[in-house]
Design a protein around this motif. Sequence first.
Motif, PDB file in Angstrom:
ATOM      1  N   LYS A 189     -30.598  22.806 -12.016  1.00 31.02           N
ATOM      2  CA  LYS A 189     -31.125  23.639 -10.939  1.00 31.02           C
ATOM      3  C   LYS A 189     -30.192  24.796 -10.619  1.00 31.02           C
ATOM      4  O   LYS A 189     -30.625  25.851 -10.186  1.00 31.02           O
ATOM      5  CB  LYS A 189     -31.327  22.792  -9.676  1.00 31.02           C
ATOM      6  N   ASN A 229     -31.112  28.874 -10.925  1.00 26.99           N
ATOM      7  CA  ASN A 229     -30.951  29.833  -9.839  1.00 26.99           C
ATOM      8  C   ASN A 229     -29.705  30.699  -9.992  1.00 26.99           C
ATOM      9  O   ASN A 229     -29.321  31.403  -9.078  1.00 26.99           O
ATOM     10  CB  ASN A 229     -30.908  29.082  -8.510  1.00 26.99           C
ATOM     11  N   ARG A 271     -26.693  12.735 -15.802  1.00 26.18           N
ATOM     12  CA  ARG A 271     -27.777  12.234 -16.650  1.00 26.18           C
ATOM     13  C   ARG A 271     -29.032  11.965 -15.811  1.00 26.18           C
ATOM     14  O   ARG A 271     -30.136  11.981 -16.306  1.00 26.18           O
ATOM     15  CB  ARG A 271     -27.291  10.989 -17.413  1.00 26.18           C
ATOM     16  N   VAL A 272     -28.813  11.728 -14.535  1.00 29.48           N
ATOM     17  CA  VAL A 272     -29.953  11.492 -13.652  1.00 29.48           C
ATOM     18  C   VAL A 272     -30.507  12.796 -13.079  1.00 29.48           C
ATOM     19  O   VAL A 272     -31.707  13.020 -13.055  1.00 29.48           O
ATOM     20  CB  VAL A 272     -29.537  10.560 -12.490  1.00 29.48           C
ATOM     21  N   THR A 273     -29.604  13.664 -12.639  1.00 27.81           N
ATOM     22  CA  THR A 273     -30.060  14.865 -11.947  1.00 27.81           C
ATOM     23  C   THR A 273     -30.357  16.024 -12.885  1.00 27.81           C
ATOM     24  O   THR A 273     -31.034  16.970 -12.512  1.00 27.81           O
ATOM     25  CB  THR A 273     -29.005  15.334 -10.938  1.00 27.81           C
ATOM     26  N   ARG A 305     -26.306  20.882   2.894  1.00 26.34           N
ATOM     27  CA  ARG A 305     -27.718  20.650   2.546  1.00 26.34           C
ATOM     28  C   ARG A 305     -27.892  20.471   1.048  1.00 26.34           C
ATOM     29  O   ARG A 305     -28.658  19.635   0.605  1.00 26.34           O
ATOM     30  CB  ARG A 305     -28.578  21.830   3.002  1.00 26.34           C
ATOM     31  N   THR A 306     -27.223  21.311   0.298  1.00 29.21           N
ATOM     32  CA  THR A 306     -27.325  21.224  -1.157  1.00 29.21           C
ATOM     33  C   THR A 306     -26.570  20.002  -1.683  1.00 29.21           C
ATOM     34  O   THR A 306     -27.094  19.246  -2.494  1.00 29.21           O
ATOM     35  CB  THR A 306     -26.763  22.494  -1.810  1.00 29.21           C
ATOM     36  N   ARG A 348     -28.075  16.433  -1.769  1.00 26.69           N
ATOM     37  CA  ARG A 348     -29.078  16.076  -2.784  1.00 26.69           C
ATOM     38  C   ARG A 348     -28.455  15.481  -4.021  1.00 26.69           C
ATOM     39  O   ARG A 348     -29.149  14.960  -4.879  1.00 26.69           O
ATOM     40  CB  ARG A 348     -29.840  17.321  -3.186  1.00 26.69           C
ATOM     41  N   MET A 401     -42.903   8.968 -19.364  1.00 30.50           N
ATOM     42  CA  MET A 401     -42.530  10.319 -19.786  1.00 30.50           C
ATOM     43  C   MET A 401     -42.123  11.178 -18.602  1.00 30.50           C
ATOM     44  O   MET A 401     -42.956  11.582 -17.803  1.00 30.50           O
ATOM     45  CB  MET A 401     -43.704  10.976 -20.500  1.00 30.50           C
ATOM     46  N   SER A 402     -40.825  11.462 -18.517  1.00 30.68           N
ATOM     47  CA  SER A 402     -40.400  12.291 -17.400  1.00 30.68           C
ATOM     48  C   SER A 402     -40.294  13.735 -17.882  1.00 30.68           C
ATOM     49  O   SER A 402     -40.182  13.997 -19.067  1.00 30.68           O
ATOM     50  CB  SER A 402     -39.073  11.794 -16.852  1.00 30.68           C
ATOM     51  N   ARG A 403     -40.319  14.608 -16.931  1.00 25.01           N
ATOM     52  CA  ARG A 403     -40.204  16.029 -17.236  1.00 25.01           C
ATOM     53  C   ARG A 403     -38.838  16.316 -17.838  1.00 25.01           C
ATOM     54  O   ARG A 403     -37.872  15.611 -17.591  1.00 25.01           O
ATOM     55  CB  ARG A 403     -40.338  16.832 -15.946  1.00 25.01           C
ATOM     56  N   ARG A 404     -38.748  17.361 -18.553  1.00 25.14           N
ATOM     57  CA  ARG A 404     -37.445  17.758 -19.044  1.00 25.14           C
ATOM     58  C   ARG A 404     -36.619  18.252 -17.865  1.00 25.14           C
ATOM     59  O   ARG A 404     -37.087  19.016 -17.034  1.00 25.14           O
ATOM     60  CB  ARG A 404     -37.599  18.883 -20.051  1.00 25.14           C
ATOM     61  N   LYS A 405     -35.384  17.805 -17.838  1.00 31.30           N
ATOM     62  CA  LYS A 405     -34.536  18.187 -16.711  1.00 31.30           C
ATOM     63  C   LYS A 405     -33.764  19.460 -17.032  1.00 31.30           C
ATOM     64  O   LYS A 405     -33.134  19.556 -18.077  1.00 31.30           O
ATOM     65  CB  LYS A 405     -33.554  17.074 -16.401  1.00 31.30           C
ATOM     66  N   MET A 410     -48.197   9.910 -17.266  1.00 29.23           N
ATOM     67  CA  MET A 410     -47.652   8.734 -17.947  1.00 29.23           C
ATOM     68  C   MET A 410     -46.324   8.321 -17.350  1.00 29.23           C
ATOM     69  O   MET A 410     -45.451   9.148 -17.128  1.00 29.23           O
ATOM     70  CB  MET A 410     -47.472   9.036 -19.424  1.00 29.23           C
TER      71      MET A 410
END
Lengths: 164, 76
Positions: free
Chosen positions: B11, B15, B42-44, B26-27, B30, B4-8, B1
């Motif tokens: 990251k 880890n 709120r986005v990431t 590199r990190t 992103r 409906m986005s995944r729950r954030k 759908m």
Amino acid sequence: MRFYESIFVVHPAIEDNALDRVVDESIQLFEKRGVEEILYKEIMGKKRLAYPIEKQRFGTYVLIQFRSDGAGNGQLNRDLELKDNILAHLIVRIEENEVREEKAEPESESVETAEDQVEATVPEDKPVDDEVAEEPAEEAEPVEAEGEEPQVVEANDPQPEEAE
Amino acid sequence: MAFMSRRKVCKFCENQVARIDYKDVRTLRRFITEQGKIIPRRVTGVCARHQRMLARSIKRARNIALIHYSLDVTQQ
């Protein structure tokens, strides 16, 4: 006594012996400013700069980790600023467990150091990064428009799959 | 759908990252836009604590030209 690291960018025309000389001179500056001990030194190689500095597009990055009481850091900052052939520099406080191995005191149990070394030696992707990778790219666009989305997500969370 | 986005989940928390290294381009890449802006959490989905660490690292990396301050994407 605190731990610090300094990273500076040497002019790209300076190579080999000349580079070693510049690094040695810089280390002398460090020692003049109350640095107790140089713990780690690494020439990280010539890299492309993200933006030109003093009209140069490339620069050689040098990383130095040291122990000091920090009192001379202000002066050291200025010394590096004034030194020829150094395009940019940064002095940052670090924790003891971030000191990379070499002449550093052995601490095997430190997770940080282990991570740092993987990064230093193997340019391959860490698994950690892989997962992080997809996140922003994937979600950056949709959310940009609507501010309320996060709440909606929270509410639906317990039973996320309702697809027919 | 579509809506409906995944729950954030942060990251970095997942880890168990204790520090975010400003040298780890590199990190950091992103979490900045193409123009070089820091992407809001709120986005990431990054947690507040890690976002603070991240922002600091990004600013340090900019300072020594590891990542750009800004980039005109309309040029090039």
